[in-house]
Write a protein that holds these residues in place. Structure first.
Motif, mmCIF file in Angstrom:
data_model
loop_
_atom_site.group_PDB
_atom_site.id
_atom_site.type_symbol
_atom_site.label_atom_id
_atom_site.label_comp_id
_atom_site.label_asym_id
_atom_site.label_seq_id
_atom_site.Cartn_x
_atom_site.Cartn_y
_atom_site.Cartn_z
ATOM 1 N N GLU A 218 46.874 38.493 33.378
ATOM 2 C CA GLU A 218 47.906 39.043 34.267
ATOM 3 C C GLU A 218 47.291 40.087 35.201
ATOM 4 O O GLU A 218 47.538 40.092 36.404
ATOM 5 N N SER A 221 44.835 38.418 37.652
ATOM 6 C CA SER A 221 45.559 37.609 38.631
ATOM 7 C C SER A 221 46.221 38.476 39.686
ATOM 8 O O SER A 221 46.293 38.100 40.863
ATOM 9 N N ARG A 222 46.691 39.646 39.282
ATOM 10 C CA ARG A 222 47.341 40.531 40.257
ATOM 11 C C ARG A 222 46.335 41.036 41.289
ATOM 12 O O ARG A 222 46.658 41.152 42.474
ATOM 13 N N LYS A 251 46.608 26.883 33.764
ATOM 14 C CA LYS A 251 47.858 27.614 33.982
ATOM 15 C C LYS A 251 47.783 29.050 33.493
ATOM 16 O O LYS A 251 48.547 29.905 33.960
ATOM 17 N N GLU A 255 49.438 30.402 36.762
ATOM 18 C CA GLU A 255 50.842 30.808 36.651
ATOM 19 C C GLU A 255 51.028 32.301 36.913
ATOM 20 O O GLU A 255 51.889 32.686 37.727
ATOM 21 N N PRO A 256 50.246 33.198 36.291
ATOM 22 C CA PRO A 256 50.402 34.619 36.650
ATOM 23 C C PRO A 256 49.964 34.915 38.079
ATOM 24 O O PRO A 256 50.501 35.832 38.710
ATOM 25 N N ALA A 258 50.505 32.924 40.665
ATOM 26 C CA ALA A 258 51.663 32.566 41.498
ATOM 27 C C ALA A 258 52.744 33.645 41.422
ATOM 28 O O ALA A 258 53.339 34.020 42.441
ATOM 29 N N ARG A 259 52.989 34.172 40.219
ATOM 30 C CA ARG A 259 54.006 35.222 40.073
ATOM 31 C C ARG A 259 53.588 36.486 40.818
ATOM 32 O O ARG A 259 54.403 37.117 41.516
ATOM 33 N N ALA A 260 52.323 36.853 40.681
ATOM 34 C CA ALA A 260 51.853 38.068 41.339
ATOM 35 C C ALA A 260 51.887 37.928 42.852
ATOM 36 O O ALA A 260 52.280 38.860 43.571
ATOM 37 N N ASP A 262 53.860 36.043 44.583
ATOM 38 C CA ASP A 262 55.265 36.083 44.983
ATOM 39 C C ASP A 262 55.768 37.521 45.060
ATOM 40 O O ASP A 262 56.609 37.859 45.895
ATOM 41 N N ASP A 263 55.207 38.380 44.211
ATOM 42 C CA ASP A 263 55.631 39.774 44.178
ATOM 43 C C ASP A 263 54.993 40.590 45.295
ATOM 44 O O ASP A 263 55.664 41.404 45.942
ATOM 45 N N ARG A 271 53.761 34.501 52.551
ATOM 46 C CA ARG A 271 54.382 33.850 51.399
ATOM 47 C C ARG A 271 54.234 32.325 51.446
ATOM 48 O O ARG A 271 54.347 31.658 50.419
#
Length: 300
Positions: A218, A221-222, A251, A255-256, A258-260, A262-263, A271
């Motif tokens: 996490e 990824s950020r 993933k 997956e993290p 993609a979430r990061a 998006d944030d 975006r």
């Protein structure tokens, strides 16, 4: 049909191939990178690939950096026997061919744009997440190399100016948070006891639900997401292709990420960027070296 000689030089492996203008590999060979006498090993490899094959019209080299395009020299961090080594001239002397040089991550990006996950994109960022973090940009189909050949060094973009000191001397570099060894370093420092303590084991434990391993990915990824958003804002990148050993985590990384993203991404065009895994894998840099040679061959 026109063919070129493509060469990919890394700290663990040397690869060479004859590649035609469609991207098909006609002949290829690899061998481990020796600790010394690297040029002799490369010369033997090139002879093996070219003997009896169609004559290439140009040569392209992707090499670990830093590199200096003005002089054609390379000083790969993990190849101590080469410091300011005149690689471009040595390959030109060996082959008698017009020779182009670029960083291995730049060739990774160009190869993915030509034959892989970046096909059809206008502006592409290629990222290699491994022992370090390398990168390359392709703008309107051409690699962005920069005056000295070191453009695209995204692993040393700062995502936290008040953050940790990087091995390069900078503060808050992406590589300090997201490379394989630094993911492991952080996880071990927070109680992870994987055995062996490497990025593959960390990814396996994250996939199995280990809380510290998941937190390491996490966090890494950020940092990657912050860098991707910044590069996209500066260049209007439409696609990002991620390769390298750490990307094999699948993933657990994507997956993290993609979430990061998006944030942290705000503007609509930032975006809209697509982040995808490499299709070519270890062949990407060799493909990019071939494209570099094809685009600058006498017949182009």
């Amino acid at each position: 049909m026109t063919c070129v000689l493509a060469i990919d030089i890394g700290g663990t492996k040397l690869a060479a191939a004859l590649v035609d203008e469609t991207g098909s590999i006609l002949r290829s060979a690899t061998r481990p990178t020796p600790r010394a006498d690297v040029m002799n090993a490369l010369a033997a490899l090139v002879t093996e690939v070219t003997t009896g094959g169609p004559p290439p019209v140009a040569a392209g080299i992707g090499c670990a950096g830093p590199i200096d395009l003005a002089t054609g020299t390379v000083s790969p961090v993990n190849m101590p026997s080469w410091r300011e080594f005149p690689l471009r001239d040595e390959v030109r002397r060996l082959t008698g061919l017009p020779t182009m040089l670029a960083g291995d991550a730049q060739c990774f990006a160009l190869g993915e744009h030509w034959l892989g996950a970046g096909q059809g994109s206008d502006t592409l960022l290629g990222i290699v997440v491994s022992t370090g973090i390398g990168g390359g940009l392709v703008i309107n189909g051409s690699p962005l190399l920069g005056p000295t050949g070191n453009a695209g060094h995204v692993g040393h973009m700062s995502v936290d100016p008040n953050g940790e000191r990087c091995e390069c001397g900078g503060l808050g570099c992406v590589e300090r948070y997201s490379s394989g060894p630094n993911l492991v370093r952080w996880a071990v420092g927070h109680g992870w006891k994987g055995e062996p303590a490497d990025a593959r084991t960390l990814a396996e434990d994250a996939a199995a639900g280990d809380a510290v391993a998941l937190a390491a990915f996490e966090r890494g990824s950020r940092a990657l997401a912050g860098m991707i958003a910044s590069v996209t804002a500066a260049t209007e990148t439409t696609r990002v292709v991620v390769g390298g050993g750490v990307s094999m985590a699948g993933k657990v990384l994507f997956e993290p990420l993609a979430r990061a993203l998006d944030d942290v991404a705000g503007l609509a065009f930032v975006r809209a960027v697509r982040v995808v895994p490499s299709v070519l894998g270890v062949r990407a840099s060799l493909a990019g070296a071939a494209k570099l040679a094809l685009d600058h061959s006498p017949s182009s």
